[in-house]
Design a protein around this motif. Sequence first.
Motif, short mmCIF file in Angstrom:
data_model
loop_
_atom_site.label_atom_id
_atom_site.label_comp_id
_atom_site.label_asym_id
_atom_site.label_seq_id
_atom_site.Cartn_x
_atom_site.Cartn_y
_atom_site.Cartn_z
N ASN A 47 0.82 -1.22 0.00
CA ASN A 47 0.00 0.00 0.00
C ASN A 47 0.85 1.27 0.00
OD1 ASN A 47 -2.70 -1.08 0.06
ND2 ASN A 47 -2.27 -1.77 2.14
N ASN A 48 2.15 1.11 0.26
CA ASN A 48 3.04 2.26 0.30
C ASN A 48 4.33 1.96 -0.46
OD1 ASN A 48 1.68 4.29 2.21
ND2 ASN A 48 1.64 2.41 3.42
N LYS A 49 4.17 1.55 -1.71
CA LYS A 49 5.34 1.27 -2.54
C LYS A 49 6.15 2.55 -2.79
CE LYS A 49 4.32 -1.43 -6.15
NZ LYS A 49 3.50 -1.75 -7.34
N VAL A 50 5.44 3.65 -2.91
CA VAL A 50 6.06 4.96 -3.12
C VAL A 50 5.43 5.96 -2.16
CG1 VAL A 50 6.23 6.92 -4.72
CG2 VAL A 50 6.66 4.61 -5.54
N ILE A 51 6.25 6.82 -1.59
CA ILE A 51 5.76 7.94 -0.77
C ILE A 51 6.29 9.22 -1.40
CG2 ILE A 51 5.83 9.06 1.49
CD1 ILE A 51 6.18 6.27 2.72
N TYR A 52 5.38 10.13 -1.77
CA TYR A 52 5.76 11.38 -2.42
C TYR A 52 5.49 12.54 -1.47
CZ TYR A 52 6.51 14.62 -6.33
OH TYR A 52 7.00 15.60 -7.16
N ALA A 53 6.56 13.22 -1.06
CA ALA A 53 6.43 14.46 -0.30
C ALA A 53 6.86 15.61 -1.21
CB ALA A 53 7.30 14.40 0.96
N ASP A 54 6.76 16.84 -0.73
CA ASP A 54 7.07 18.00 -1.58
C ASP A 54 8.49 17.93 -2.14
OD1 ASP A 54 4.60 19.12 -1.39
OD2 ASP A 54 5.10 20.40 0.31
N SER A 55 9.43 17.53 -1.34
CA SER A 55 10.83 17.56 -1.78
C SER A 55 11.50 16.19 -1.68
CB SER A 55 11.61 18.57 -0.94
OG SER A 55 11.53 18.24 0.44
N LEU A 56 10.68 15.16 -1.53
CA LEU A 56 11.23 13.83 -1.29
C LEU A 56 10.32 12.75 -1.88
CD1 LEU A 56 13.73 12.72 0.33
CD2 LEU A 56 12.15 12.33 2.21
N VAL A 57 10.93 11.80 -2.58
CA VAL A 57 10.20 10.61 -3.05
C VAL A 57 10.93 9.39 -2.52
CG1 VAL A 57 9.46 9.25 -5.03
CG2 VAL A 57 9.32 11.74 -5.13
N ILE A 58 10.22 8.56 -1.77
CA ILE A 58 10.82 7.34 -1.21
C ILE A 58 10.23 6.14 -1.95
CG2 ILE A 58 11.10 5.93 0.86
CD1 ILE A 58 10.72 8.54 2.48
#
Length: 322
Positions: free
Chosen positions: A131-142
């Motif tokens: 459910n969280n393969k990718v996490i997109y924040a304003d200045s960060l992608v995990i």
Amino acid sequence: MKRIIFLITVAITLISCDKKSKVEKAVEQIPAIEIKVERFDKLFFETPPQDLSKLKKEFPFFFPAGNDDAVWTNKMKDPIWRELYSEVQKKFANFEPVHKEFETLFKHMKYYFPETKTPKIITVISEMDYNNKVIYADSLVIISLELYLGKDHKFYQFPKYLKQNFEQNQIMPDIVSNFSIKKIAPIADKNLLSQMIYFGKQLYLKDLLLPDYSDADKIGYTPKQILWCQENESYMWRYFLEKEMLYSDDQKLNTRFITLAPFSKFYLEIDNDSPGRVGTWIGWQIVRSYMKNNEVTLPQLLKMNAKEIFEKSKYKPNKNVE
């Protein structure tokens, strides 16, 4: 008469291609974007346990307070984690092809959303949380690389409908899905139509930001599942209308037609052949039809309510293919 129709068809095709090429030419003119990729997955498993403090100082957000250092050093040495790390490194030993895709994607983001910051990419090996393969924040992608090893990987003890999207070609679509959360107005109503249109907008963003991707890759279907939707579009639409589902607040409809599932639940024989989430696919076609038949900007579309989009879409499903 046939010649006239042929010439009109050719003209429309040329206009469409020219329009697309203008967008792509404009994207190409955007200055080169420097994408910084931090391979935290490598740093973590290649750092000697005695140097853990240095890693914690550099990446504090990956080391929540309250955990003893032994939690991390044990993970560094654990044979199963180290085997997973080895498999990730085999798959992504050469990260350059993925890096190039980042550059292409973020150029498209800059074109459609000029205010978008170029984020830093950090790759990790996590807990296989699909459910969280990718996490997109304003200045960060995990990005959790352990979930992109290929659907047939020996480590995946998941149902087939989930594993089919554990492929490298799902990294960019997953990034766009997360990116879209802050761009699309939240779902205001609980009815099925609102859910359909919300995810239809998300998929329409993939049309724009990932123009070279197939429809199957954008939605996470197999080519066979896309074909099934195309062949049964009229039937599905008639079913939704006859059962008066579009404006129903019954939340069971979400699990039947919107959320991840091995198949959609019409409670008919076709369930055996249907892919899950067909409501999102129909919503996508409605949004496409709306944008084809209305002169609105992308920001306007993303803020617009589902009812207005549907009513002005002039959506007509393709007839069933016999």
